[in-house]
Scaffold this active site. Structure first.
Site, short mmCIF file in Angstrom:
data_model
loop_
_atom_site.label_atom_id
_atom_site.label_comp_id
_atom_site.label_asym_id
_atom_site.label_seq_id
_atom_site.Cartn_x
_atom_site.Cartn_y
_atom_site.Cartn_z
CG ASP A 26 37.35 -12.79 -5.25
OD1 ASP A 26 36.39 -13.55 -5.18
OD2 ASP A 26 38.51 -12.84 -4.90
CG HIS A 29 33.53 -16.22 -7.18
ND1 HIS A 29 33.46 -17.64 -7.80
CD2 HIS A 29 34.73 -15.81 -7.47
CE1 HIS A 29 34.69 -17.85 -8.42
NE2 HIS A 29 35.41 -17.07 -8.24
CB SER A 179 41.46 -19.37 -2.36
OG SER A 179 42.69 -18.95 -3.19
#
Lengths: 345, 308
Positions: A26, A29, A179
């Protein structure tokens, strides 16, 4: 500092909580998917030393997702997997794969490279796409987990139904990802409780910190019965970042939950993340708050800021419009469409 | 010309309706699986003979053309190959000759097993062929396709077969647009690691496909985005060529539109949206209309070509 107990307690108030660490997935990103092998090795070694049980690695959107659409990773999946596998002595290596972005062949290659926990992801109403891939993971002998992305986009009952379906397909743990960083603790509590009632496998919660709720939401998830909580060192992750791992470990320790993680070593791992992975601290800036409220995928932050800046439009307006259109992860092409329309107004 | 449809889900029933509306085709039979009672009732209401007897019913029905939207076309073709019918295969991952009507219909005139690729393939092949013709197919270094379909527009087979959808679409771009051989590295995902190198000048002719299903409500129209790395493309000229390519597709799928085109150095991007027209399908299901209309058009072409 109170040292964590080394044995799991069986009392319900101090259940074991498995911390699943997607810092090296993650977090991609936050840096445009540009993590290199040396960075990954350094963090994986530190996380392993801290006793973090699962270290997840990959492109920000998982196996196979390196693309012009979502962003190209600095190194191929195979190099990430080889690098992290070599750095881990105790921790399991995890991977994330969403059918449509990756394929069964990506899962086969990842398991060949030593992935032990394979998360198969789908948008919140689309658990049906995970059927074959969950079956494949089981066939390959890895641990199969299923997660629902953008889970705020559907209702509590639907999430429970979708998770139960994934368990039928072979998932050994199921759960939801916030999310967009949209949930409040009561939202999480209601959803996790419903899922726990619908399945007999551990339930997963993955938070984002847009509304400064990630640790509180994770605590709510644990209290509602979740057994697997995702957390990233220094909160390194999409948008405002994820649940901050070292803070969560400290909170769970105070609550009497056993994670098996050595807090001091987790703090050292977080320092490694800050110094070697991050180009700036995870922060709840104005854009992050706004996108969390609008319910837009956290991973859109960087591409939205870049496109809005280039076109001279207000990024908040872009997020508002993406939220109105219910854009989901993987639809980065809509950012250009929305920016173009706003510029013409 | 007599036609049969294998499969009585959303796609199969829409196909049956289109066949019933064709001046060249007669929908002689719709065959459903074990859980297709509702679909077979709808087909019967259209005036089609229906059967749950599978392929036996098809071979007994004396048809000229078979539309297959089931999940078992490979097995079906093995049984149909000797009967002299033309099989129009809408199953992802099938082995027939891949066709997009406005791109390579003529090359399939002598083939008996036609493969409609995928709805995404039908949406992007006309665009990619136009870009490759403009820039030169040998100059194309990398092709990326991202399709987004409304969750409500796809059925169980599509959800189960996303890997095949990706592999078939990638193969079609390689074979039809780039003139390459689908065999080397053609499997699902094979392009990923190679595709990674494209930015470093190593990925000549690499094709990558990503597929999204969106739960957004109201459901958005089907959308396909292409990105091509190809030097020497002139935006103004390309726009005109793409407009012509889109107009050709609209002759059979009126909701097909190229909504954006831009060239930034070597990077060429174009966006397609497809809506369903008329009252038969919800507007967002342009993906269903496009592939079904393409299949019916190819059957009509076959009917007119073979007309004595």
């Amino acid at each position: 500092m109170q040292a964590p107990s080394t044995t799991p307690s069986t009392s319900p108030s101090s259940r074991r909580v498995v911390i699943h660490d997607p810092t090296l997935r993650d977090g991609q990103h936050a840096v445009g998917h540009r993590l290199g092998a040396a960075q990954m090795a350094a963090y994986a070694r530190a996380a392993d030393a801290a006793g973090i049980p699962v270290v997840e690695v990959g492109h920000g959107n998982g196996l196979g997702a390196s693309s012009l659409q979502i962003g190209r990773a600095a190194i191929p999946d195979s190099v990430m997997l080889t690098t992290v596998r070599q750095a881990l002595t105790r921790a399991q290596m995890g991977v994330f794969m969403a059918p449509g972005w990756g394929t069964g062949d990506d899962i086969r290659r990842a398991v060949d490279h030593g992935a032990e926990v394979v998360r198969v992801a789908a948008h919140c109403t689309e658990a049906a796409v995970t059927e074959r891939h969950l079956g494949l993971v089981r066939e390959l002998g890895a641990q199969a987990q299923a997660v629902l992305l953008m889970s705020h986009m559907t209702g509590v009952e639907q999430l429970a139904v979708q998770c139960a379906q994934a368990v039928c397909f072979g998932a050994q743990a199921v759960g939801i990802m916030d999310s967009a960083g949209h949930y409040l603790p009561a939202d999480v509590c209601e959803r996790i409780a419903a899922i726990c009632a619908a399945v007999d496998v551990p339930v997963i919660f993955h938070g984002h910190n847009n509304l400064s709720m990630a640790v509180a939401n994770s605590v709510a998830a644990v209290q509602a019965g979740a057994g697997v909580i995702d957390a990233c060192a220094r909160g390194f992750g999409a948008g405002a970042g994820n649940t901050q791992l070292e803070a969560l470990v400290a909170v769970l320790e105070r609550m009497g939950h056993w994670t098996g993680i050595d807090l001091r070593a987790a703090l050292a791992a977080a320092d490694v993340a800050e110094q070697q992975l991050m180009d700036r601290p995870a922060a709840i800036d104005s854009v992050a708050v706004f996108s969390g409220l609008a319910g837009v995928f956290s991973g859109f932050k960087r591409p939205v800021l870049a496109a809005a800046d280039a076109a001279g439009v207000d990024p908040l307006e872009v997020f508002a419009e993406l939220g109105r259109r219910q854009a989901v992860a993987g639809q980065e092409d809509l950012i250009g469409v929305v920016v173009g329309e706003l510029r013409q107004r | 010309m007599r036609a049969a449809v294998i499969g009585a889900g959303q796609l199969g029933i829409d196909l049956a309706r289109r066949i019933c509306g064709s001046p060249w085709l007669d929908c002689a039979l719709v065959v459903g699986g074990p859980s297709s009672d509702r679909g077979l009732r709808l087909a019967a209401a259209l005036g089609c003979a229906v059967s749950a007897a599978g392929l036996e019913a098809v071979t007994a029905a004396d048809v000229d053309v078979v539309f297959d939207v089931s999940n078992a076309s490979a097995r079906h073709w093995a049984d149909l190959v000797a009967t002299g019918v033309v099989l129009l295969d809408l199953t992802p991952g099938s082995s027939g000759t891949m066709v997009a009507p406005t791109v390579n219909a003529a090359s399939a005139d002598s083939c008996w097993h036609l493969n409609l690729v995928s709805c995404g393939g039908q949406a992007v092949l006309p665009v990619l062929e136009t870009i490759a013709r403009h820039g030169g197919r040998d100059a194309v270094q990398y092709v990326e396709v991202v399709t987004t379909a409304a969750a409500a527009s796809v059925g169980r087979h599509t959800r189960l077969n996303l890997d095949e959808y990706i592999a078939t679409t990638q193969d079609a771009v390689r074979q039809i647009v780039l003139g390459g051989d689908a065999a080397p590295g053609a499997g699902p995902g094979a392009g990923h690691e190679a595709g990674h190198g494209a930015g470093h000048g190593a990925g000549h002719g690499v094709v990558k496909v990503l597929a999204n299903l969106t739960p957004a409500l109201p459901a958005p129209a089907f959308r396909a985005e292409v990105a091509v790395i190809c030097p020497g493309v002139e935006e103004r000229a390309l726009r005109a060529e793409l407009a012509a390519a889109a107009a050709a597709v609209r002759a059979f799928a009126p909701g097909y539109q190229i909504v954006a085109c831009r060239v930034d150095g070597d990077l060429v991007r174009a966006s397609v949206t497809v809506t369903a027209t008329g009252a038969r399908l919800p507007a967002y299901a342009g993906n269903v209309e496009l592939i079904n209309a393409a299949a019916v058009l190819l059957a009509e072409r076959y009917a007119t070509l073979r007309k004595p």
